[in-house]
Write a protein that holds these residues in place. Structure first.
Motif, short mmCIF file in Angstrom:
data_model
loop_
_atom_site.label_atom_id
_atom_site.label_comp_id
_atom_site.label_asym_id
_atom_site.label_seq_id
_atom_site.Cartn_x
_atom_site.Cartn_y
_atom_site.Cartn_z
N ASN A 117 29.16 64.65 33.62
CA ASN A 117 29.77 63.33 33.37
C ASN A 117 30.00 62.66 34.72
N PRO A 118 29.33 61.53 34.98
CA PRO A 118 28.36 60.81 34.17
C PRO A 118 27.09 61.62 33.94
N TRP A 119 26.22 61.07 33.08
CA TRP A 119 24.97 61.76 32.77
C TRP A 119 23.87 60.72 32.54
N ILE A 120 22.64 61.11 32.91
CA ILE A 120 21.47 60.29 32.61
C ILE A 120 20.32 61.22 32.28
N GLY A 121 19.55 60.85 31.26
CA GLY A 121 18.41 61.65 30.84
C GLY A 121 17.51 60.85 29.93
N SER A 122 16.52 61.52 29.39
CA SER A 122 15.55 60.87 28.51
C SER A 122 15.59 61.52 27.14
N ILE A 123 15.67 60.67 26.10
CA ILE A 123 15.61 61.14 24.72
C ILE A 123 14.49 60.38 24.03
N ASN A 124 13.44 61.09 23.69
CA ASN A 124 12.26 60.47 23.06
C ASN A 124 11.77 59.25 23.85
N THR A 125 11.64 59.45 25.16
CA THR A 125 11.16 58.48 26.17
C THR A 125 12.14 57.36 26.46
N ARG A 126 13.25 57.27 25.74
CA ARG A 126 14.28 56.29 26.05
C ARG A 126 15.22 56.87 27.12
N ILE A 127 15.50 56.10 28.17
CA ILE A 127 16.43 56.54 29.20
C ILE A 127 17.85 56.20 28.74
N VAL A 128 18.68 57.22 28.65
CA VAL A 128 20.07 57.08 28.18
C VAL A 128 21.00 57.49 29.31
N ALA A 129 21.98 56.65 29.61
CA ALA A 129 22.94 56.94 30.66
C ALA A 129 24.33 56.56 30.18
N GLY A 130 25.33 57.23 30.73
CA GLY A 130 26.70 56.88 30.35
C GLY A 130 27.71 57.82 30.95
N SER A 131 28.97 57.53 30.65
CA SER A 131 30.07 58.35 31.15
C SER A 131 31.09 58.53 30.04
N SER A 132 32.05 59.39 30.31
CA SER A 132 33.14 59.60 29.35
C SER A 132 34.25 58.57 29.50
N GLY A 133 34.02 57.58 30.37
CA GLY A 133 34.91 56.43 30.42
C GLY A 133 35.74 56.26 31.68
N GLN A 134 35.88 57.30 32.52
CA GLN A 134 36.76 57.18 33.68
C GLN A 134 36.39 56.04 34.63
N PRO A 135 35.11 55.84 34.99
CA PRO A 135 34.79 54.74 35.92
C PRO A 135 35.21 53.37 35.40
N ILE A 136 34.98 53.11 34.11
CA ILE A 136 35.31 51.80 33.55
C ILE A 136 36.82 51.63 33.44
N MET A 137 37.51 52.66 33.00
CA MET A 137 38.97 52.56 32.88
C MET A 137 39.63 52.35 34.23
N ASP A 138 39.09 52.98 35.29
CA ASP A 138 39.66 52.81 36.61
C ASP A 138 39.39 51.41 37.16
N ILE A 139 38.20 50.88 36.90
CA ILE A 139 37.89 49.50 37.31
C ILE A 139 38.88 48.53 36.67
N MET A 140 39.20 48.76 35.42
CA MET A 140 40.15 47.88 34.73
C MET A 140 41.55 47.97 35.33
N LYS A 141 41.89 49.10 35.93
CA LYS A 141 43.19 49.25 36.57
C LYS A 141 43.28 48.50 37.89
N VAL A 142 42.21 48.56 38.67
CA VAL A 142 42.28 48.05 40.04
C VAL A 142 41.72 46.65 40.21
N ALA A 143 41.03 46.12 39.19
CA ALA A 143 40.27 44.90 39.42
C ALA A 143 40.97 43.63 39.00
N SER A 144 41.42 43.56 37.78
CA SER A 144 41.70 42.24 37.22
C SER A 144 43.12 42.10 36.71
N LEU A 145 43.64 40.89 36.87
CA LEU A 145 44.93 40.53 36.30
C LEU A 145 44.79 39.82 34.97
N VAL A 146 43.55 39.57 34.58
CA VAL A 146 43.29 38.92 33.30
C VAL A 146 42.61 39.92 32.37
#
Length: 445
Positions: free
Chosen positions: A318-347
């Motif tokens: 986590n994060p992870w990226i790989g291929s499933i039936n030739t489709r490239i799939v990537a993602g995380s369990s959420g920590q990077p996005i949740m942390d960006i929301m903490k430090v980035a915006s007042l709106v």
């Protein structure tokens, strides 16, 4: 009376490749964290410069050290890594004082304020960025960007505009409509420690194994080629204690350890019948029994002894990226996005918007290692995006959200926010052929 033979549904072909981009073979903590920022700048600098030359064709590109030789009337371009100074950001010294009960530190869910100050730095120098043409709340520490503007008499840099590396190009555009590729089911936040909806879990298990539903539903379920479980399967939160309650904390931790062992056995039992019918890709989460430092490595095989015996059980990072039936799939369990929301915006900016911006910034976790724990790296920054995914998700979000993004060069990316299953009882189905997506509810209400 002649007996009818039972109908047999076979799952679609499953071709899987783990790119192992975030797999760490050796863990060294001797080097400083500054090295990862230097590696990040070197990896993205050329891409940023290319965008800057196209956007501002008539302006000269200089280094930060060369700004001292220029006057205020000379508009130019500088490239570096953004650093946002935030008084509300977590501090080691404040954490120590809190632990020793010297100063009471109120917990904060957002570190952004109107007092934040933005800097741009390269390998040698740092310069303060000022001006009303850009919104400081739209960026975070760790972004590599090009800045257009001019130096002021006080030594600050007045910003007119900025640009980032942009979306990663696809190496090849394949015709994904030639063959049926099946679907994937993505869920996150099972949170077995606090999930009171056991009937929803049973419904999910029986649905994916074909034990319930009419012929049409069973045929549809058979088109699911795999399940991605995006973190926090064992636990979705954790209780903390301060230094004053040391002995209570110690006793509490012993209970937690015993409970964790029971819950991992429960997860193993839950996934065991599923993995016999459908491949599973299991990612760790922030509160799962593995090191919380990014990139989190896969759960140890001894934790899930029944599932790990099967070849179609894949413990990934986590994060992870790989291929499933030739489709490239990537993602995380959420920590990077949740942390960006903490430090980035007042709106109130949606997690899906931040997920899209990480593609524009060409970085999976820009706030690591500043406010997200990460392994130090001296040679490469593993979070730099080098492949354009077809499907890009973030797990453990509050609600389901999605968007089909079409970039400037024709890249098509399905963005998905995966909701916490323990709170919503919702998973997300994605058709690998046309990238259509829809939520599926296992609620019994």
């Amino acid at each position: 009376m002649e007996a009818h033979s039972p109908l047999v549904y076979r799952r679609k072909l499953f071709k899987f490749e783990d790119f192992e981009k975030f797999k760490i073979s050796l863990k060294h903590f001797e080097q400083q964290y500054s090295d990862i920022y230097i590696s990040r700048l070197r990896a993205l600098k050329d891409h940023v410069l290319q965008k800057a030359k196209l956007k501002w064709t008539s302006n000269e590109i200089v280094t930060i050290s060369e700004l001292a030789e220029r006057n205020e009337s000379n508009t130019c371009i500088i490239v570096g890594t953004l650093y946002k100074h935030q008084e509300l950001k977590p501090s080691v010294l404040r954490e120590i004082s809190e632990e020793l009960q010297l100063v009471t530190q109120p917990s904060k869910v957002n570190y952004a304020s109107f007092k934040d100050v933005l800097y741009l730095e390269d390998e040698t120098l740092r310069i303060k960025l000022v001006g009303n043409h850009v919104n400081i709340q739209d960026v975070v520490t760790g972004l590599v960007c090009a800045v257009l503007g001019h130096v002021l008499e006080n030594g600050a840099f007045s910003v007119i505009d900025w640009c980032f590396a942009g979306y990663c190009p696809k190496l090849s555009i394949l015709d994904h409509l030639l063959e049926e590729k099946g679907k994937i089911l993505i869920i996150s936040g099972l949170d077995l420690a606090n999930n009171s909806q056991s009937l929803s879990l049973n419904l999910l298990s029986e649905w994916i194994t074909g034990m319930i539903g009419c012929k049409k539903i069973q045929n549809e379920v058979a088109s699911i080629v795999c399940i991605i479980i995006a973190g926090n399967s064992i636990r979705g939160s954790i209780e903390t204690h301060n230094h004053k309650k040391y002995f209570q904390t110690k006793a509490h931790n012993e209970v937690i350890f015993k409970e964790a062992a029971m819950l991992t056995h429960k997860l193993d039992d839950f996934l065991h019948p599923i993995v016999q019918c459908c491949p599973i890709i299991l990612m760790p989460g922030e509160f799962d029994p593995t090191c919380h430092t990014l990139p989190q490595q896969s759960l140890h095989p001894c934790i899930l002894p029944q599932c790990c015996r099967f070849k179609n059980f894949y413990g990934v990072t986590n994060p992870w990226i790989g291929s499933i039936n030739t489709r490239i799939v990537a993602g995380s369990s959420g920590q990077p996005i949740m942390d960006i929301m903490k430090v980035a915006s007042l709106v109130n900016i949606s997690p899906l918007t931040w997920l899209e911006r990480t593609l524009l910034w060409r970085h999976y976790a820009p706030t690591a290692p500043d406010t997200v724990p990460a392994y130090p790296s001296s040679k490469i920054d593993p979070f730099v995006i080098t492949e354009c995914p077809d499907i890009y998700f973030a797990g453990n979000m509050d609600k389901y959200d999605t968007k089909l993004l079409t970039a400037d060069e024709g890249q098509v990316v399905r963005l998905i926010c995966i909701p916490k299953f323990s709170e919503t009882q919702i998973g997300v189905l994605v058709d690998l052929q046309d990238l259509k997506t829809w939520p599926i509810s296992f609620s019994i209400d």
